[in-house]
Scaffold this active site. Structure first.
Site, PDB file in Angstrom:
ATOM      1  CG  ASP A 152      -7.746  -5.540   2.099  1.00  0.00           C
ATOM      2  OD1 ASP A 152      -8.675  -5.126   2.803  1.00  0.00           O
ATOM      3  OD2 ASP A 152      -7.798  -5.608   0.857  1.00  0.00           O
TER       4      ASP A 152
ATOM      5  CG  ASP B 297      -0.243 -20.205  -0.314  1.00  0.00           C
ATOM      6  OD1 ASP B 297       0.372 -20.085   0.772  1.00  0.00           O
ATOM      7  OD2 ASP B 297       0.267 -20.760  -1.310  1.00  0.00           O
TER       8      ASP B 297
ATOM      9  CG  ASP C 118     -13.121  -8.367   3.159  1.00  0.00           C
ATOM     10  OD1 ASP C 118     -12.816  -7.494   4.003  1.00  0.00           O
ATOM     11  OD2 ASP C 118     -13.783  -8.105   2.126  1.00  0.00           O
TER      12      ASP C 118
ATOM     13  CE  LYS D 188       3.011 -17.423  -1.962  1.00  0.00           C
ATOM     14  NZ  LYS D 188       2.541 -18.829  -1.958  1.00  0.00           N
TER      15      LYS D 188
ATOM     16  CE1 TYR E  32      -3.141  -3.061   0.714  1.00  0.00           C
ATOM     17  CE2 TYR E  32      -4.558  -1.129   0.801  1.00  0.00           C
ATOM     18  CZ  TYR E  32      -4.397  -2.501   0.674  1.00  0.00           C
ATOM     19  OH  TYR E  32      -5.503  -3.298   0.513  1.00  0.00           O
TER      20      TYR E  32
END
Ligand code: NAD
Ligand code: IPM
Ligand code: MN
Length: 355
Positions: free
Chosen positions: A244, A220, A248, A187, A137
């Site tokens: 982010d 993942d 959700d 990751k 970001y």
């Protein structure tokens, strides 16, 4: 008597609808503990786009700077305003005010069904600690050869040792106050510079925090685990973009994104902190009275935690809990038929009755 001054930025879509209810409830709770909160309402948002070509005034950050806290609904009206313009204020506020912690709790409340089979109430209780100031970001990119076959876009993700250390320190301290478990969403198998640095810093922090059970998981795989066994997670610390996405997903597994609050914190308190639900402006249900105001209401409780009003925060959570256990007044996302306003009124009335 404490009299807090807060900026109120309802925004777009369901933002003003859920914020109206949140304000009812947070004012009732403040009243109950013998303190006061006064909101300065800001009529900013996409409704101003057509007339002014702006969604916020030029000096909006200067205006916000005078407040310790900002309560925001949601931004975005994708049918009328390009999303990167409509939602830019959120990103600018987080960056300018160095709100490097984004706390996103997800819990399975009693009376709420998870879409996952056999998940008992309270069994899911995790906290996504999202790095909120850099990573993907950080606004650093370039576009070359626009509108040609060779068009090339570069977007750089920035990760600094300072940025990673401070979010991990925050997450370890938080884990110590909770179930003493911390997981890094990484990751490093693919992102072999940035995330390898995160992994290395995790090892250093682990050594400094031997009382915390620490592990890491590829993000993942973590998505899969959030669905298969979310109850094993306590504090999950991760990058801006991964946080982010995970938050959700966490909203979905606890029954609805409509119940998950969040706090964008500047823990040094040098600049304002921003409180907003995890969800967006939900244009698909805006104006229908279907929006669940609970995420916004619980966001108010997080704001009170930050302001040092734990009794007011506790009253809000108890009232929400009672509403959900009773299960009579709830919005369609929780399989009810009540409107946004009816839910807000019910929770505000419960706050008033609690002692
Ligand atoms: P969204 O979170 O707005 O909606 C996703 C889905 O969840 C929709 O089906 C919506 O109806 C449902 N939903 C969300 N909040 C709900 C609530 N309180 N009660 C019941 N159902 C709810 O995400 P989106 O559709 O991807 O984005 C819509 C707009 O919101 C876009 O402009 C996006 O950029 C913006 N957005 C803003 C924020 C923010 O302001 N913090 C966050 C996310 C998205
Ligand atoms: C969120 C939102 C924002 C984000 C958007 C609106 C820029 O999705 O707060 O989760 O990506 O951080
Ligand atoms: Mn999001």
């Amino acid at each position: 008597m404490s009299d807090y001054k807060a900026a109120l930025y309802p925004g777009d879509g369901i933002g003003p609808e859920v914020i109206r209810e949140a304000v009812k409830v947070v004012e009732a709770a403040m009243n109950k503990v013998g303190a006061k909160i006064t909101f300065k309402e800001l009529d900013w948002g996409c409704r101003n786009w057509k007339s002014s070509g702006k969604v916020v005034p030029d000096d909006y950050l200067t205006i916000l700077q005078d407040y310790e806290v900002i309560l925001l609904g949601a931004l975005g009206d994708p049918a009328n305003v390009p999303d990167p313009i409509a939602t830019a204020p959120i990103l600018e506020i987080r960056q300018t005010f160095d709100q490097f912690v984004n706390l996103r709790p997800a819990r399975l409340w009693p009376g709420v069904d998870s879409p996952l089979k056999d998940k008992k109430e309270g069994s899911i209780d995790l906290m996504v600690v999202r790095e909120n100031s850099e990573g993907e970001y950080f606004d650093s990119g370039a576009l070359f050869k626009k509108d040609t076959p060779g068009e090339t876009a570069i977007h750089t993700s920035i990760h600094t040792r300072k940025g990673v250390e401070r979010i991990m320190d925050y997450a370890f301290d938080l884990a110590r106050k909770r179930r003493k478990k911390l997981t890094l969403g990484t990751k490093s198998n693919a992102l072999r510079t940035t995330m390898v640095m995160w992994d290395r810093i995790l090892v250093e922090k682990m050594e400094q925090n031997p009382d915390i059970q620490t592990d890491k998981c590829y993000v993942d795989s973590l998505c899969m685990n959030f669905v298969l066994m979310p109850e094993v997670y306590d504090v999950v610390v991760t990058t801006n973009l991964f946080g982010d996405i995970l938050s959700d997903l966490a909203g979905a597994v606890v029954g609805s994104l409509g119940v998950n609050p969040s706090a964008n914190l500047n823990p040094t308190r040098k600049y304002p902190s921003l409180f907003e639900p995890v969800h967006g402006s939900a244009p698909d249900i805006a104006g229908t009275g279907k929006a669940n105001p609970i995420a916004a209401i619980l966001t108010g409780a997080m704001m009170y935690d930050f302001l040092g009003e734990p009794d007011a925060a506790a009253l809000i959570r108890r009232a929400v809990r009672e509403n959900l256990i009773e299960g009579k007044v709830r919005t369609p996302d929780l399989k009810g038929t009540a409107t946004t306003t009816q839910v807000g009124d019910d929770i505000a009335a419960r706050v008033e009755k609690l002692s």
